[in-house]
Design a protein around this motif. Structure first.
Motif, PDB file in Angstrom:
ATOM      1  N   UNK A 279       9.964  37.848  70.017  1.00  0.00           N
ATOM      2  CA  UNK A 279       9.324  36.564  70.333  1.00  0.00           C
ATOM      3  C   UNK A 279       8.922  35.825  69.059  1.00  0.00           C
ATOM      4  N   UNK A 280       8.349  36.530  68.119  1.00  0.00           N
ATOM      5  CA  UNK A 280       7.916  35.919  66.855  1.00  0.00           C
ATOM      6  C   UNK A 280       9.111  35.345  66.094  1.00  0.00           C
ATOM      7  N   UNK A 281      10.190  36.110  66.009  1.00  0.00           N
ATOM      8  CA  UNK A 281      11.384  35.653  65.288  1.00  0.00           C
ATOM      9  C   UNK A 281      11.983  34.421  65.948  1.00  0.00           C
TER      10      UNK A 281
ATOM     11  N   UNK B 217       9.789  31.295  65.433  1.00  0.00           N
ATOM     12  CA  UNK B 217       9.882  30.778  64.067  1.00  0.00           C
ATOM     13  C   UNK B 217      11.247  30.160  63.763  1.00  0.00           C
ATOM     14  N   UNK B 218      12.320  30.858  64.092  1.00  0.00           N
ATOM     15  CA  UNK B 218      13.660  30.402  63.696  1.00  0.00           C
ATOM     16  C   UNK B 218      14.219  29.288  64.573  1.00  0.00           C
ATOM     17  N   UNK B 219      13.798  29.223  65.831  1.00  0.00           N
ATOM     18  CA  UNK B 219      14.343  28.211  66.739  1.00  0.00           C
ATOM     19  C   UNK B 219      13.325  27.145  67.124  1.00  0.00           C
ATOM     20  N   UNK B 220      12.135  27.214  66.525  1.00  0.00           N
ATOM     21  CA  UNK B 220      11.078  26.283  66.881  1.00  0.00           C
ATOM     22  C   UNK B 220      10.859  26.288  68.398  1.00  0.00           C
ATOM     23  N   UNK B 221      10.897  27.466  68.973  1.00  0.00           N
ATOM     24  CA  UNK B 221      10.794  27.620  70.426  1.00  0.00           C
ATOM     25  C   UNK B 221       9.386  27.300  70.913  1.00  0.00           C
ATOM     26  N   UNK B 222       9.307  26.565  72.001  1.00  0.00           N
ATOM     27  CA  UNK B 222       8.015  26.224  72.584  1.00  0.00           C
ATOM     28  C   UNK B 222       7.583  27.272  73.606  1.00  0.00           C
ATOM     29  N   UNK B 223       8.527  28.038  74.103  1.00  0.00           N
ATOM     30  CA  UNK B 223       8.215  29.105  75.058  1.00  0.00           C
ATOM     31  C   UNK B 223       9.231  30.227  74.871  1.00  0.00           C
ATOM     32  N   UNK B 224       8.737  31.447  74.745  1.00  0.00           N
ATOM     33  CA  UNK B 224       9.603  32.619  74.663  1.00  0.00           C
ATOM     34  C   UNK B 224       8.973  33.707  75.513  1.00  0.00           C
ATOM     35  N   UNK B 225       9.748  34.244  76.425  1.00  0.00           N
ATOM     36  CA  UNK B 225       9.281  35.344  77.263  1.00  0.00           C
ATOM     37  C   UNK B 225      10.320  36.457  77.153  1.00  0.00           C
TER      38      UNK B 225
ATOM     39  N   UNK C  42      10.787  50.689  77.965  1.00  0.00           N
ATOM     40  CA  UNK C  42       9.948  50.906  76.803  1.00  0.00           C
ATOM     41  C   UNK C  42      10.629  51.503  75.594  1.00  0.00           C
ATOM     42  N   UNK C  43      11.910  51.849  75.690  1.00  0.00           N
ATOM     43  CA  UNK C  43      12.569  52.472  74.531  1.00  0.00           C
ATOM     44  C   UNK C  43      13.144  51.436  73.563  1.00  0.00           C
ATOM     45  N   UNK C  44      13.068  50.157  73.908  1.00  0.00           N
ATOM     46  CA  UNK C  44      13.521  49.116  72.987  1.00  0.00           C
ATOM     47  C   UNK C  44      15.026  48.984  72.891  1.00  0.00           C
ATOM     48  N   UNK C  45      15.731  49.273  73.957  1.00  0.00           N
ATOM     49  CA  UNK C  45      17.192  49.227  73.921  1.00  0.00           C
ATOM     50  C   UNK C  45      17.809  48.096  74.737  1.00  0.00           C
ATOM     51  N   UNK C  46      17.038  47.478  75.637  1.00  0.00           N
ATOM     52  CA  UNK C  46      17.581  46.414  76.474  1.00  0.00           C
ATOM     53  C   UNK C  46      16.506  45.358  76.699  1.00  0.00           C
ATOM     54  N   UNK C  47      16.849  44.128  76.370  1.00  0.00           N
ATOM     55  CA  UNK C  47      15.890  43.038  76.509  1.00  0.00           C
ATOM     56  C   UNK C  47      16.520  41.863  77.233  1.00  0.00           C
ATOM     57  N   UNK C  48      15.678  41.190  78.017  1.00  0.00           N
ATOM     58  CA  UNK C  48      16.056  39.942  78.667  1.00  0.00           C
ATOM     59  C   UNK C  48      15.088  38.892  78.145  1.00  0.00           C
ATOM     60  N   UNK C  49      15.591  37.705  77.831  1.00  0.00           N
ATOM     61  CA  UNK C  49      14.740  36.678  77.235  1.00  0.00           C
ATOM     62  C   UNK C  49      14.895  35.335  77.919  1.00  0.00           C
TER      63      UNK C  49
ATOM     64  N   UNK D 244      20.890  46.279  66.475  1.00  0.00           N
ATOM     65  CA  UNK D 244      20.157  47.534  66.636  1.00  0.00           C
ATOM     66  C   UNK D 244      19.829  47.882  68.085  1.00  0.00           C
ATOM     67  N   UNK D 245      20.100  46.972  69.022  1.00  0.00           N
ATOM     68  CA  UNK D 245      19.763  47.252  70.415  1.00  0.00           C
ATOM     69  C   UNK D 245      21.025  47.367  71.269  1.00  0.00           C
ATOM     70  N   UNK D 246      20.849  47.889  72.466  1.00  0.00           N
ATOM     71  CA  UNK D 246      21.982  48.158  73.345  1.00  0.00           C
ATOM     72  C   UNK D 246      22.380  46.944  74.191  1.00  0.00           C
ATOM     73  N   UNK D 247      21.384  46.228  74.720  1.00  0.00           N
ATOM     74  CA  UNK D 247      21.691  45.111  75.611  1.00  0.00           C
ATOM     75  C   UNK D 247      20.748  43.944  75.350  1.00  0.00           C
ATOM     76  N   UNK D 248      21.308  42.740  75.332  1.00  0.00           N
ATOM     77  CA  UNK D 248      20.545  41.524  75.058  1.00  0.00           C
ATOM     78  C   UNK D 248      21.023  40.426  75.986  1.00  0.00           C
ATOM     79  N   UNK D 249      20.116  39.872  76.801  1.00  0.00           N
ATOM     80  CA  UNK D 249      20.468  38.821  77.749  1.00  0.00           C
ATOM     81  C   UNK D 249      19.528  37.635  77.577  1.00  0.00           C
ATOM     82  N   UNK D 250      19.967  36.602  76.861  1.00  0.00           N
ATOM     83  CA  UNK D 250      19.125  35.411  76.710  1.00  0.00           C
ATOM     84  C   UNK D 250      19.427  34.364  77.785  1.00  0.00           C
TER      85      UNK D 250
END
Length: 103
Positions: A27-29, A32-40, A47-54, A83-89
């Motif tokens: 969320x912080x990155x 900062x990098x996209x001037x995002x007004x909302x990030x969830x 909890x293992x940090x391998x799959x994230x949805x944004x 470094x992660x397994x799955x990323x869905x923005x």
């Protein structure tokens, strides 16, 4: 062929553990990098940090199609995604986000 991404779940887990990738760091990155007004960011891996949805709202997505928006996000998170397994923005402009929230 070397892509920089982890090739196995074990390798990805090791990289994620050592890199301390968390929903808050993502969320912080993005903010900062996209001037995002909302990030969830939601950790879909339990909890293992391998799959994230944004859910990302940024004015930088204006006049960009879905592919261009995803490329922009992936570029901002290049090291993290490797470094992660799955990323869905899911990417929205502020106007699109307001309309979505009103529904």
């Amino acid at each position: 062929m070397t892509t920089g991404a982890a090739e196995t779940d074990t390798q990805a887990s090791s990289v994620a553990d050592s890199s301390n990738i968390t929903p808050s760091s993502l969320e912080k990155t993005l903010t900062e990098k996209l001037n995002a007004s909302h990030v969830d960011i939601e950790d879909m891996s339990g909890g293992c940090g391998q799959a994230f949805q944004a859910m990302i709202v940024s004015p930088q997505f204006e006049k960009k199609n879905s592919l261009a928006r995803h490329r922009l996000v992936n570029s901002a998170l290049k090291e993290e995604i490797a470094a992660i397994h799955a990323w869905t923005p899911k990417c929205f402009t502020p106007e699109e986000w307001e309309k979505r929230q009103a529904q």
